[in-house]
Design an enzyme around this catalytic site. Sequence first.
Site, PDB file in Angstrom:
ATOM      1  N   ASN A 174       3.781  -5.780  -9.273  1.00 39.89           N
ATOM      2  CA  ASN A 174       3.936  -4.891 -10.419  1.00 39.89           C
ATOM      3  C   ASN A 174       5.405  -4.583 -10.678  1.00 39.89           C
ATOM      4  O   ASN A 174       5.879  -4.631 -11.817  1.00 39.89           O
ATOM      5  CB  ASN A 174       3.163  -3.583 -10.196  1.00 39.89           C
ATOM      6  CG  ASN A 174       1.665  -3.781 -10.211  1.00 39.89           C
ATOM      7  OD1 ASN A 174       1.153  -4.695 -10.845  1.00 39.89           O
ATOM      8  ND2 ASN A 174       0.954  -2.926  -9.501  1.00 39.89           N
ATOM      9  N   SER A 175       6.140  -4.267  -9.615  1.00 37.57           N
ATOM     10  CA  SER A 175       7.564  -3.959  -9.760  1.00 37.57           C
ATOM     11  C   SER A 175       8.342  -5.168 -10.260  1.00 37.57           C
ATOM     12  O   SER A 175       9.259  -5.043 -11.081  1.00 37.57           O
ATOM     13  CB  SER A 175       8.142  -3.485  -8.423  1.00 37.57           C
ATOM     14  OG  SER A 175       7.642  -2.215  -8.073  1.00 37.57           O
ATOM     15  N   ALA A 194       2.753  -9.089   2.820  1.00 39.67           N
ATOM     16  CA  ALA A 194       1.813  -9.646   1.848  1.00 39.67           C
ATOM     17  C   ALA A 194       2.491 -10.672   0.943  1.00 39.67           C
ATOM     18  O   ALA A 194       3.260 -11.509   1.405  1.00 39.67           O
ATOM     19  CB  ALA A 194       1.153  -8.514   1.065  1.00 39.67           C
ATOM     20  N   HIS A 251      -3.219  -1.602  -7.566  1.00 41.21           N
ATOM     21  CA  HIS A 251      -4.379  -2.272  -8.144  1.00 41.21           C
ATOM     22  C   HIS A 251      -4.864  -1.526  -9.385  1.00 41.21           C
ATOM     23  O   HIS A 251      -5.291  -2.146 -10.359  1.00 41.21           O
ATOM     24  CB  HIS A 251      -5.516  -2.330  -7.119  1.00 41.21           C
ATOM     25  CG  HIS A 251      -5.188  -3.125  -5.900  1.00 41.21           C
ATOM     26  ND1 HIS A 251      -5.904  -4.237  -5.517  1.00 41.21           N
ATOM     27  CD2 HIS A 251      -4.213  -2.982  -4.965  1.00 41.21           C
ATOM     28  CE1 HIS A 251      -5.391  -4.744  -4.401  1.00 41.21           C
ATOM     29  NE2 HIS A 251      -4.368  -3.982  -4.045  1.00 41.21           N
ATOM     30  N   HIS A 279      11.004  -4.132  -3.127  1.00 38.04           N
ATOM     31  CA  HIS A 279      10.234  -4.821  -2.092  1.00 38.04           C
ATOM     32  C   HIS A 279       9.564  -6.075  -2.641  1.00 38.04           C
ATOM     33  O   HIS A 279       8.965  -6.832  -1.900  1.00 38.04           O
ATOM     34  CB  HIS A 279       9.190  -3.873  -1.512  1.00 38.04           C
ATOM     35  CG  HIS A 279       8.188  -3.383  -2.516  1.00 38.04           C
ATOM     36  ND1 HIS A 279       8.544  -2.898  -3.762  1.00 38.04           N
ATOM     37  CD2 HIS A 279       6.831  -3.297  -2.461  1.00 38.04           C
ATOM     38  CE1 HIS A 279       7.455  -2.544  -4.419  1.00 38.04           C
ATOM     39  NE2 HIS A 279       6.410  -2.778  -3.663  1.00 38.04           N
TER      40      HIS A 279
END
EC number: 2.4.1.-
Length: 456
Positions: A355-356, A374, A24, A351
């Site tokens: 962001n990745s 999530a 975040h 995963h």
Amino acid sequence: MATSVNGSHRRPHYLLVTFPAQGHINPALQLANRLIHHGATVTYSTAVSAHRRMGEPPSTKGLSFAWFTDGFDDGLKSFEDQKIYMSELKRCGSNALRDIIKANLDATTETEPITGVIYSVLVPWVSTVAREFHLPTTLLWIEPATVLDIYYYYFNTSYKHLFDVEPIKLPKLPLITTGDLPSFLQPSKALPSALVTLREHIEALETESNPKILVNTFSALEHDALTSVEKLKMIPIGPLVSSSEGKTDLFKSSDEDYTKWLDSKLERSVIYISLGTHADDLPEKHMEALTHGVLATNRPFLWIVREKNPEEKKKNRFLELIRGSDRGLVVGWCSQTAVLAHCAVGCFVTHCGWNSTLESLESGVPVVAFPQFADQCTTAKLVEDTWRIGVKVKVGEEGDVDGEEIRRCLEKVMSGGEEAEEMRENAEKWKAMAVDAAAEGGPSDLNLKGFVDEDE
């Protein structure tokens, strides 16, 4: 329009509040810098617990920090703590934000008064505090726009019936299955505390007459999703990704041996493996499959393993296996944007944290998607079927997966065959559009400028 007490023009001053987690904080700081670039000032606020894990915050003109206690300044110690954490964060954070805003508005100095509040995912209570002071609020959504749409329809009784039939068909979104939903909405993985918080987000947006949401995405990537819910004004301002130098990643280490190692490898030959900040929580059977699958390819690999407890991790036989391989390098941290930008990297095992995923898109690197929880489940669906930049690991109903499935996915991306080339071409296409969107004068940049200009 922002004005001072004597009626003169004042530039917007945003209080930017985020949940105290790395995923975040990093995009929020990117947003802060871009808001400042467009003439605003920003006070960034999150919990002391995050501040203690971070490096020294950047010294940037127009950016200040206001830390608050969440009741767990030394971090969470056990799963039991997590059960009460969200309520404590809400209680402590709400009181602290009231003090921060009141002190700012009562100031008699040249301190610029707060003119608006921006808050991120998992802290919907911030909007309640802001309304007490009659301050306009904006949600910063740091997951795909598609995921926000899904939550909106799920918590809206007029659309809830759409989830009863598979495939699930939601307005303007691709067909999905229950397994493609965010894990919190899947019956076998539901997390009651998360559902409560997510419902509060939707309820907070419903109370606004014209809810505005800054979304960490770009129009070309999620055009239909951005307009799926007519009531919500979603403004694409992404990708909010740090530069490959990693100067704004406050959590990075100084270990850069991996750069020299990558320099010694052939172009597009390396498998890069990083499963995010919660990789330590990876189920043992997933770690086993990943280990055997990666080693079975006989390809060089760079694996990020964050060891919270080094002594305990030494007992992990799978970690010993990958460390014992002469084909790989295991490090505790890296500048992910720098690694993905390196010509030696040919594949990213991720995963599918948002962001990745954005960093992969902006780097043009195909992925093997191995979602855990999530929004990652939905993102993996988009990666494989909508954007077509990778392949998703097939996992059984009980979470079972074997090394052969991991090897199959890796070879599908790395083999150089027709499918692999198509993924790489798509990745390059999205890379160009991602870079263009965030560049000065690009669509996302202009959207953010327009957002600031509206508040002046």
